[in-house]
Enzyme design. Structure first.
Site, PDB file in Angstrom:
ATOM      1  N   GLU A  23       0.943  -1.103   0.021  1.00 59.03           N
ATOM      2  CA  GLU A  23       0.004   0.079   0.071  1.00 59.03           C
ATOM      3  C   GLU A  23       0.758   1.213  -0.067  1.00 59.03           C
ATOM      4  OE1 GLU A  23      -3.204   0.205   2.800  1.00 59.03           O
ATOM      5  OE2 GLU A  23      -3.654  -1.892   2.616  1.00 59.03           O
ATOM      6  N   HIS A  80      -5.226   0.348  -1.918  1.00 59.64           N
ATOM      7  CA  HIS A  80      -5.599  -1.164  -1.576  1.00 59.64           C
ATOM      8  C   HIS A  80      -5.187  -1.889  -2.856  1.00 59.64           C
ATOM      9  CE1 HIS A  80      -9.037   0.011   1.555  1.00 59.64           C
ATOM     10  NE2 HIS A  80      -7.795   0.202   1.710  1.00 59.64           N
TER      11      HIS A  80
HETATM   12 ZN   LIG Z   1      -7.173   0.898   3.716  1.00 57.86          ZN
END
Ligand SMILES: [Zn+2]
Length: 128
Positions: A23, A80
């Site tokens: 991420e 994500h």
């Molecule tokens: Zn998140």
């Protein structure tokens, strides 16, 4: 309201792609909800594939540098790598800033913004 130009959104996406499979996280800086600058932060979480943690000292350093400029924090973004652009339980639990949280689903590059922890969607305008 939250606004960003197509160009700055593309810069955000390019950075988040470069962080895969982790991420990525960063800040949108601007005025009155309009983004004029994109900052990248280091994801310091021990399992960065599914979580993010920004260094508070790094965030504070950036925010302090804005004091004299009239700029402010407009949004906090993160990606994500798998899954939808909706907040996870940990996203809700760690949301203490009163600015929108932008989440990018990397599989389809869907971009959505949320007021957290309430989980109210915020309209995001992309200026062409
Ligand atoms: Zn998140």
């Amino acid at each position: 309201m939250l606004r960003i130009s197509r160009q700055l959104l593309e810069a955000t996406l390019a950075y988040l792609r470069s962080e895969l499979p982790s991420e990525g996280v960063g800040l949108w800086i601007g005025q009155r909800g309009r983004t004029v600058r994109v900052e990248q932060l280091e994801n310091r979480h021990s399992t960065p594939q599914t979580h993010y943690t920004a260094d508070p000292a790094e965030v504070l350093r950036i925010l302090k540098s804005l004091d004299a400029t009239g700029m402010e924090l407009v949004a906090i973004y993160h990606s994500h790598p798998k899954g939808a652009a909706v907040p996870s339980e940990s996203d809700k639990a760690q949301a203490f800033w009163r600015v929108p949280y932008v989440i990018v689903a990397m599989e389809n590059e869907n971009v959505r913004a949320w007021k957290l922890p309430e989980v109210e969607e915020v309209v995001l305008y992309v200026d062409e």
